[in-house]
Design an enzyme around this catalytic site. Structure first.
Site, PDB file in Angstrom:
ATOM      1  N   CYS A   1       0.816  -1.172  -0.092  1.00  0.00           N
ATOM      2  CA  CYS A   1       0.077  -0.119   0.018  1.00  0.00           C
ATOM      3  C   CYS A   1       0.832   1.306   0.133  1.00  0.00           C
ATOM      4  O   CYS A   1       0.384   2.077  -0.512  1.00  0.00           O
ATOM      5  CB  CYS A   1      -0.968   0.144   1.102  1.00  0.00           C
ATOM      6  N   ASP A   2       2.102   1.097   0.541  1.00  0.00           N
ATOM      7  CA  ASP A   2       3.096   2.499   0.460  1.00  0.00           C
ATOM      8  C   ASP A   2       3.214   2.959  -0.928  1.00  0.00           C
ATOM      9  O   ASP A   2       3.450   4.143  -0.964  1.00  0.00           O
ATOM     10  CB  ASP A   2       4.451   2.178   1.372  1.00  0.00           C
ATOM     11  N   ALA A   3       3.156   2.155  -1.752  1.00  0.00           N
ATOM     12  CA  ALA A   3       3.452   2.541  -3.035  1.00  0.00           C
ATOM     13  C   ALA A   3       2.339   3.373  -3.732  1.00  0.00           C
ATOM     14  O   ALA A   3       2.775   4.219  -4.669  1.00  0.00           O
ATOM     15  CB  ALA A   3       3.405   1.137  -4.087  1.00  0.00           C
TER      16      ALA A   3
END
Length: 1013
Positions: free
Chosen positions: A156-158
């Site tokens: 999800c950081d992406a």
């Protein structure tokens, strides 16, 4: 016992955080502390690594996102330069892994720098990299699978790292392929990781289905990456577009969930649903949530009443974890799941997230874009960095804001009404309102047009615009048409025609010469009709003077008898030492009117036609060089004093105009003059609330009704632009070229602690306090309230005992709170609390300034006043004269809650209760030496020009004429924050001996002083 102590500390911290108010000054100051600390420690090692992060690493990329946001808010462009140097060092390339989202993060900074500087080289490598990715999309699955698949957005950081780069590329290139690719990949990640039940994202597929103490695992920073990234994406798309609405749907679902799971302390637990297991504060995730929520409030997506308390609590929580040096603590190290954080550990991405949060919190609490110095010159101007170039840029900054309301030559310079005091109050006032906008913005435009007649702003030819709008004044069919004067009273129209004539005098080749003879004749007739007749017996005479002078110079018949009469009557206002009286009071009109109009009139007209009168104006003007510099603080700040204070920086108008007389002022400190003038300019143009709606507010710093007069409209504030007439002085003048210095503060005042300057003709005293670098003025004004047409004549603008550059005045209120004034409790229903306003000057003797204050509403009540300035405050020795019982209060200066709080202390000195307040910048102490019965500290709302909340110390007594004592001795002290008042500093007066009208004071330093009423 240990747990109980921890609980007590936590409760105390929670109380202080909830009690702390937030204002844009505080937010910007905290952001600067964190930004400066992080730049200084940029190449430190973090997260237990042995080497610093690569400058193109995702960790730094996240820092740059926040640093860009702060760079837009900062007072100068040093942060832009820092970012630009990093881009140049990296040759504007992304990091090394072609498909890896983390390595794309730095592209956000490159594209923002491109938007700032317009250099296409800054984004070409990013375009090239994404061209390849789009043309050769990765075929890896969307699952992470033990970190095997990193070419797509499988964690999800992406969603923070890469999508905003693509969105920005789409916007800057106009090529939809970037958005199409981004949306396809974003949807794939959302479908994979978004939990529709909790409206949160799993960090990656390895956490799906896992529980921690019975709770699903949603990593705080991971969801922070997503939530903050959503705002970055929505910034790139128009509301209503399918992309915007897609991201908005996710954003609103997350926002609702986020406020439900905020901890009582204000942060978010590292595992969002596991507050009990993860009680340690964590500031990176909290910063991202704060950023996202504040953004939603500012952009109208979130209800402020519901969401703002959560943002405020989170912000106070975050700032409580900033160390004294400026390091943001409790940032979880690099990881992928809930873990640990420590007060003394940080990370660059945490600072970036905090700066992003601050940028939106700043807006949420009223912060506005400010004037930013570009390439400040600290060699020529070591104090402010400002040169003539920056003055021109400041003028353009103000004119840009004004012309944001203009899309064609027929659009008037009419701005949104603000506050409740100013006009227009009815439609008939609108033509004059538009005339004010026209004539007063010309004070900014005239010097710019002098240098560049082809100036364009917002696509508008500025010279053509002003010519057309001048012609609209004589077009009977146009809404801006102004009738010829009817009757005797010229009204506000005369003021604006006086201003217009000044600009026509200065740039006739732009405003006057291009008109046809018929147009000139009609305009002349109209303007002369207002000038040839009665006027207000004050500085208004100059408006008649300038109109009549301009048209005489153009060959028109004017009433020269009236012109000369008004010139001589204007000279009669002079009282010596550079001071004019503006009938009936003293204020800045002495300087931004008489002492500005006089020398300008001399240069434009007087020296040619009336040299003897011009000589007198010059003789009256030259003492300004000697006396006026003492009216400003060491940092170049003006005192809030007198009516029309909304004109602010017009106060420095005389300094550059002294350049007309360089030969007469061989010993003048031109570098000191410029330092003060530039300091005042920055005092306002860099204040977070000075501008609103792209134009200055009606107030002192921000909008402030008590300092506004009913004759002012929004365009009135451009009267301050008279200061920009300095740009008419030659580039080679001493004012622009001598090295900047602190003027009298580093010369005449260098080895002093306190100085008093009394001006006999005006009966004004100016005091300088070296310890805090502040200037103070004492004057007098005797104007009753009853039956007066201009109530501001008896208001806070004139009724304070003194006015100080460090402490802007607090307004009177209906509760009878006193601030640097006496307040009488009356039986008058309209004014149950009467702030002193009937002042008469008595004498200046032995460095004591004597006045008499008389009550208007209580018969036979007066107070004889004696002010004794001390090196760290004021000693008041006052004698009440009354034949009846009367309740009185006396207030110190007020402190604004500029740092969000006021600390209060109580001490006992010689058996007397002493109160001390501290706002993190200054401390104020009030010592009731004799005569007072009670002391109290009062916090009020909405009566201070700088912050919503302010605090003042009052002493109170009920005077009984049957009692012997009618003497009140009060010490009002101050010092900078940081070191407490000592007993010796508070115990100033050892003994007071009262003998009839003589009061002898014995000080603890063994000196003594006698006050004689």
């Amino acid at each position: 016992m240990k747990n109980l102590l921890v609980l007590i500390v936590l409760i105390g911290n929670l109380f202080s955080m909830q009690a702390q108010s937030i204002n844009p000054i505080l937010v910007r100051n905290e952001m600067q502390r964190v930004a400066d600390w992080q730049i200084e420690h940029f190449r430190d090692t973090y997260s237990g690594r042995k080497k610093p992060h690569h400058i193109a690493d995702w960790t730094n990329g996240a820092l740059y996102v926040g640093m860009v946001k702060y760079a837009k808010m900062a007072k100068d462009d040093r942060y832009w330069k820092w970012l630009k140097e990093i881009g140049e060092q990296q040759n504007w390339k992304l990091h090394w892994r072609k498909y890896m989202a983390d390595d794309h993060t730095i592209g956000q900074m490159y594209l923002e720098l491109y938007r700032k500087y317009g250099d296409s080289a800054m984004m070409k490598p990013t375009i090239k990299s994404f061209e390849y990715i789009i043309n050769n999309p990765s075929k890896e699955p969307i699952t992470l699978d033990k970190y095997k698949h990193l070419e797509r957005w499988t964690w999800c950081d992406a969603l923070f790292m890469a999508p905003p780069v693509l969105a920005k590329l789409g916007k800057e290139t106009g090529d939809k392929k970037y958005t199409d690719f981004m949306m396809k990949e974003y949807k794939a990640t959302r479908d994979h990781l978004f939990d529709a039940e909790e409206n949160l994202f799993y960090r990656d597929n390895s956490y799906i289905g896992k529980l921690d103490d019975g709770n699903k695992i949603f990593w705080a920073r991971g969801n922070g990456w997503v939530f903050g990234g959503l705002t970055l994406l929505m910034d790139e798309y128009e509301p209503g577009s399918k992309e915007y609405e897609y991201f908005k749907d996710i954003y609103l679902k997350m926002a609702k969930k986020i406020i439900e799971i905020q901890t009582p302390e204000g942060h978010w637990a590292m595992s969002l649903l596991g507050q009990k297991k993860y009680p340690t504060p964590e500031t990176s995730g909290t910063s991202f949530f704060t950023f996202g929520l504040a953004w939603g409030i500012n952009n109208g997506l979130l209800d402020a009443k519901t969401y703002q308390p959560h943002v405020e609590k989170a912000w106070n929580c975050l700032t409580s974890h900033i160390t004294k040096e400026g390091m943001l603590g409790y940032v979880q190290p690099i990881g992928a799941a809930p873990g640990k954080a420590w007060a003394d550990k940080t990370e660059v991405y945490g600072s970036g997230a905090f700066l992003a949060a601050g940028s939106e919190v700043y807006k949420m609490v009223g912060g506005q874009p400010i004037f930013q110095l570009s390439e400040p010159n600290y060699k020529k101007s070591p104090k402010t960095g400002m040169t003539r170039k920056h003055w021109k840029e400041a003028a353009l900054y103000m004119l840009d804001g004004a012309f944001s309301y203009v899309n064609s030559n027929d659009d008037a310079l009419k701005f949104p009404k603000i506050g409740t005091v100013g006009y227009p109050k009815w439609d008939s006032q609108i033509p004059v309102e538009k005339l004010e906008g026209l004539s007063r913005t010309l004070f900014v435009a005239a010097p710019l047009l002098k240098e560049n007649p082809n100036l364009k702003i917002n696509g508008i030819d500025i010279a053509a615009y002003y010519r057309q709008n001048i012609l609209n004044l004589i077009d009977e069919e146009h809404p801006s048409f102004i009738k010829d004067k009817v009757g005797n009273w010229p009204g506000q129209t005369l003021v604006e025609f006086g201003a217009l004539s000044m600009s026509m005098f200065m740039i006739p080749e732009v405003l006057w010469d291009p008109l046809t003879k018929t147009q000139k004749d009609v305009l002349a007739k109209k303007m002369i009709s207002y000038a040839d007749g009665p006027t207000v017996p004050s500085n208004w005479k100059f408006f008649n003077i300038f109109v009549l002078s301009f048209f005489k110079d153009q060959g028109y018949q004017v009433n020269e008898t009236l012109l000369v009469d008004y010139l001589n009557k204007s000279l009669e206002h002079y009282r010596g030492d550079g001071w004019y009286n503006d009938n009936p009071a003293y204020d800045y009109y002495s300087m931004w009117a008489f002492q500005m109009y006089g020398p300008v009139w001399n240069e434009l007209f007087g020296n040619k036609y009336y040299p003897e009168i011009a000589k007198k104006f010059k003789e009256n003007f030259l003492p300004v060089a000697e006396n006026y510099p003492y009216m400003f603080s060491e940092n170049g700040e003006m005192i809030m004093w007198g009516r029309s204070i909304t004109y602010r920086l017009a106060s420095v108008s005389p300094f550059p105009l002294l350049g007309f007389y360089e030969d007469d002022l061989q010993d003048a400190n031109w570098g000191g003059f410029r330092r003060t003038a530039s300091g005042v300019l920055l005092q306002f143009l860099q204040h977070p609330e000075f501008m609103k709606d792209n134009v200055p507010t009606l107030g002192f710093y921000g909008a402030f009704d008590p300092s506004t007069q009913p004759y002012s409209c929004r365009g009135s504030v451009f009267w301050m632009a008279k200061s920009f007439l300095s740009l008419l002085s030659p580039e080679g003048s001493k004012f622009w070229n001598e090295e900047e210095n602190n003027g009298v503060w580093e010369n005449e005042l260098k080895n002093t602690t306190i100085t008093n300057r009394f001006y006999e003709g005006s009966e004004i005293m100016v005091t300088n306090y070296k310890n805090i670098g502040a200037s103070e003025i004492r004057a007098w004004c005797n104007v009753p309230r009853a039956g007066i047409k201009e109530p501001f004549r008896s208001s806070e603008n004139y009724n304070k005992l003194s006015y100080n550059s460090a402490f802007p005045w607090q307004a009177d209120n209906t509760a009878g709170t006193a601030s640097m004034n006496y307040v009488f409790k009356t039986n008058n229903a309209e004014y149950p609390f009467e702030s002193g306003h009937i002042y008469d000057f008595i004498k200046f003797e032995d460095n004591a300034y004597y006045r008499k204050l008389t009550s208007e509403y209580i018969d036979n009540v007066a107070i004889q006043l004696a002010d004794i300035p001390l090196e760290n405050g004021i000693l008041r020795v006052d004698k009440i004269e009354a034949d009846k019982e009367v309740s009185i209060s006396l207030g110190h200066y007020s402190l604004a809650h500029i740092n969000g709080f006021i600390s209060k202390k109580e001490r006992t000195i010689n058996g007397k209760e002493v109160h001390i307040i501290d706002n993190g910048k200054y401390q104020l102490a009030l010592v009731p030496v004799i005569g007072w019965n009670e002391i109290k500290t009062i916090t009020s709302n909405n009566i201070h020009p700088e912050t919503k909340e302010s605090t003042v110390i009052n002493v109170v007594d009920i005077y009984n004429p049957l009692e012997k004592n009618n003497i009140y001795v009060t010490a009002m002290l101050w010092k900078k924050s940081g070191i407490d008042f000592t007993d010796k500093e508070l115990n100033i007066v050892k003994k007071v001996n009262v003998k009839k009208d003589k009061i002898r004071l014995y000080f603890t330093d063994k000196s003594k002083k006698e006050i004689k009423f």
